[in-house]
Design a protein around this motif. Structure first.
Motif, mmCIF file in Angstrom:
data_model
loop_
_atom_site.group_PDB
_atom_site.id
_atom_site.type_symbol
_atom_site.label_atom_id
_atom_site.label_comp_id
_atom_site.label_asym_id
_atom_site.label_seq_id
_atom_site.Cartn_x
_atom_site.Cartn_y
_atom_site.Cartn_z
ATOM 1 N N PRO A 32 4.912 1.549 12.854
ATOM 2 C CA PRO A 32 5.969 1.640 13.864
ATOM 3 C C PRO A 32 6.805 2.914 13.727
ATOM 4 C CG PRO A 32 6.490 -0.011 12.202
ATOM 5 C CD PRO A 32 5.074 0.396 11.975
ATOM 6 N N LEU A 33 6.756 3.525 12.545
ATOM 7 C CA LEU A 33 7.468 4.779 12.331
ATOM 8 C C LEU A 33 6.595 5.659 11.450
ATOM 9 C CD1 LEU A 33 10.295 6.203 12.755
ATOM 10 C CD2 LEU A 33 10.851 5.389 10.473
ATOM 11 N N ASP A 34 6.576 6.945 11.721
ATOM 12 C CA ASP A 34 5.777 7.869 10.922
ATOM 13 C C ASP A 34 6.280 7.866 9.478
ATOM 14 O OD1 ASP A 34 4.457 9.932 9.724
ATOM 15 O OD2 ASP A 34 4.917 11.423 11.261
ATOM 16 N N PRO A 35 5.446 7.469 8.492
ATOM 17 C CA PRO A 35 5.905 7.447 7.103
ATOM 18 C C PRO A 35 6.433 8.784 6.614
ATOM 19 C CG PRO A 35 3.798 6.312 7.323
ATOM 20 C CD PRO A 35 4.067 6.996 8.639
ATOM 21 N N ALA A 36 6.025 9.857 7.250
ATOM 22 C CA ALA A 36 6.519 11.176 6.842
ATOM 23 C C ALA A 36 8.019 11.312 7.065
ATOM 24 C CB ALA A 36 5.773 12.275 7.611
ATOM 25 N N HIS A 37 8.585 10.462 7.945
ATOM 26 C CA HIS A 37 10.014 10.535 8.232
ATOM 27 C C HIS A 37 10.841 9.800 7.188
ATOM 28 C CE1 HIS A 37 9.058 11.174 12.780
ATOM 29 N NE2 HIS A 37 8.794 12.237 12.043
ATOM 30 N N LEU A 38 10.195 9.052 6.310
ATOM 31 C CA LEU A 38 10.914 8.282 5.317
ATOM 32 C C LEU A 38 11.245 9.168 4.120
ATOM 33 C CD1 LEU A 38 8.845 4.982 5.449
ATOM 34 C CD2 LEU A 38 10.886 5.598 6.723
ATOM 35 N N MET A 44 0.835 -1.195 0.000
ATOM 36 C CA MET A 44 0.000 0.000 0.000
ATOM 37 C C MET A 44 0.866 1.240 0.000
ATOM 38 S SD MET A 44 -1.280 0.261 3.986
ATOM 39 C CE MET A 44 -1.550 2.030 3.917
ATOM 40 N N ASP A 45 0.271 2.350 -0.342
ATOM 41 C CA ASP A 45 0.934 3.637 -0.285
ATOM 42 C C ASP A 45 1.116 4.011 1.184
ATOM 43 O OD1 ASP A 45 1.657 6.297 -0.241
ATOM 44 O OD2 ASP A 45 0.182 6.926 -1.720
ATOM 45 N N GLU A 59 13.300 7.873 1.200
ATOM 46 C CA GLU A 59 13.653 7.200 -0.049
ATOM 47 C C GLU A 59 13.019 5.814 -0.133
ATOM 48 O OE1 GLU A 59 17.612 5.707 -2.520
ATOM 49 O OE2 GLU A 59 17.824 7.012 -0.780
ATOM 50 N N SER A 60 12.258 5.580 -1.181
ATOM 51 C CA SER A 60 11.718 4.267 -1.545
ATOM 52 C C SER A 60 11.129 3.495 -0.369
ATOM 53 C CB SER A 60 12.815 3.432 -2.204
ATOM 54 O OG SER A 60 13.332 4.094 -3.326
ATOM 55 N N PRO A 61 10.124 4.037 0.319
ATOM 56 C CA PRO A 61 9.516 3.272 1.406
ATOM 57 C C PRO A 61 8.710 2.089 0.875
ATOM 58 C CG PRO A 61 8.295 5.291 1.039
ATOM 59 C CD PRO A 61 9.504 5.356 0.162
ATOM 60 N N LEU A 62 8.673 1.027 1.641
ATOM 61 C CA LEU A 62 7.855 -0.144 1.336
ATOM 62 C C LEU A 62 6.868 -0.305 2.472
ATOM 63 C CD1 LEU A 62 7.183 -2.822 -0.159
ATOM 64 C CD2 LEU A 62 8.936 -3.907 1.266
ATOM 65 N N SER A 63 5.576 -0.252 2.154
ATOM 66 C CA SER A 63 4.535 -0.348 3.163
ATOM 67 C C SER A 63 3.673 -1.568 2.878
ATOM 68 C CB SER A 63 3.683 0.926 3.136
ATOM 69 O OG SER A 63 2.586 0.804 4.006
#
Length: 278
Positions: free
Chosen positions: A24-30, A11-12, A32-36
């Motif tokens: 477990p971590l705020d996606p806003a802190h990522l 998912m996005d 480069e190339s996050p995988l969710s």
């Protein structure tokens, strides 16, 4: 032990699915190339998993988050499925060298997550609670680490060190070193004269294969601060061109990490010069 049937879906990271179930971590802190990933039972999102590709060439991930009512068997099955999906994703990304996670020992699920990682084949680096999974091809030399011999630098004749340095320097990727070459003696002297390091050549090691020197690692202790433990410092790692890509440097670093733990060092540091393309 049976578990509830579930599916793993990508998912996005910014999508507002199951907003009451935090990542477990705020996606806003990522950056480069996050995988969710999410685990779905029926139409309900029961777990979330997040990973991120780091600029250094590895994929970092965190322990999955679960709804409170998810049973233990389903948690474990979902966690394994998340790890499998993460590994499959990493294997499709060129340039990635390994996967890594550092469990937070203050969390209630710390021991459970450690067991899941170990069962999935992740290694605990020097008992530092940093688990990684190597993505590199198998060593070209079977059981190379078992075939290596190691000697402290004081046991190695100076001319052998000189020859090994010259061989490593033929292709270091270090533009600074090529622009300003130095003899082995000059380089060793320079490495021993740092003001904040405790010069200790007993921590300097050379690796041999079939009697030939092929690599070295130089480690120093930092000058202690009263009442504080200090990390060790990797000054330099060098591998002869013909032995690169076989895990020799990785083996030397692992040995250094284990020795640092035995000395009760608080960590291990290294500084990579911008001029070093390797």
């Amino acid at each position: 032990m049976s578990h509830a049937p579930f599916s793993i879906q990508a998912m996005d990271p910014g999508a507002d699915l199951a907003p009451d179930l935090a990542f477990p971590l705020d996606p806003a802190h990522l950056t480069e190339s996050p995988l969710s990933l999410i685990a779905v039972v029926g139409e309900t999102v029961v777990a979330k998993f997040l990973a991120n590709i780091s600029p250094g060439g590895h994929l970092s991930f965190w322990a999955p988050s679960f709804r409170d009512d998810v049973d233990e068997a389903t948690r474990s099955a979902c966690a394994v499925a998340f790890l499998d999906a993460c590994l499959a994703h990493a294997q499709t990304r060129p340039g990635l060298h390994y996967l890594e996670t550092q469990p937070v020992d203050s969390l209630p699920e710390f021991v459970w997550w450690q067991e899941i990682l170990e069962q999935a084949g992740y290694e605990d680096v020097a008992s530092a609670n940093i688990y990684f999974h190597d993505l590199q091809p198998e060593n070209l030399v079977p059981n190379l680490a078992m075939a290596l011999q190691f000697q402290k630098i004081a046991q190695v004749p100076p001319q052998v060190i000189e020859t090994l340095f010259a061989e490593v320097a033929t292709d270091t990727g270090d533009r600074g070193a090529k622009a300003n070459p130095a003899s082995a003696g000059e380089r060793l002297a320079a490495l021993s004269q740092s003001e904040f390091l405790a010069f200790d050549p007993s921590l300097w090691e050379v690796a041999f294969f079939n009697g030939e020197p092929i690599a070295y690692i130089f480690v120093s202790r930092q000058h202690p601060v009263p009442g504080e433990g200090m990390p060790d410092f990797i000054l330099e790692v060098g591998v002869a061109p013909a032995a690169r890509g076989l895990g020799v440097g990785r083996t030397l670093v692992r040995r250094a990490l284990h020795e640092a733990v035995a000395r009760q060092a608080t960590g291990m540091l290294a500084r990579i010069d911008d001029a070093n393309l390797a």
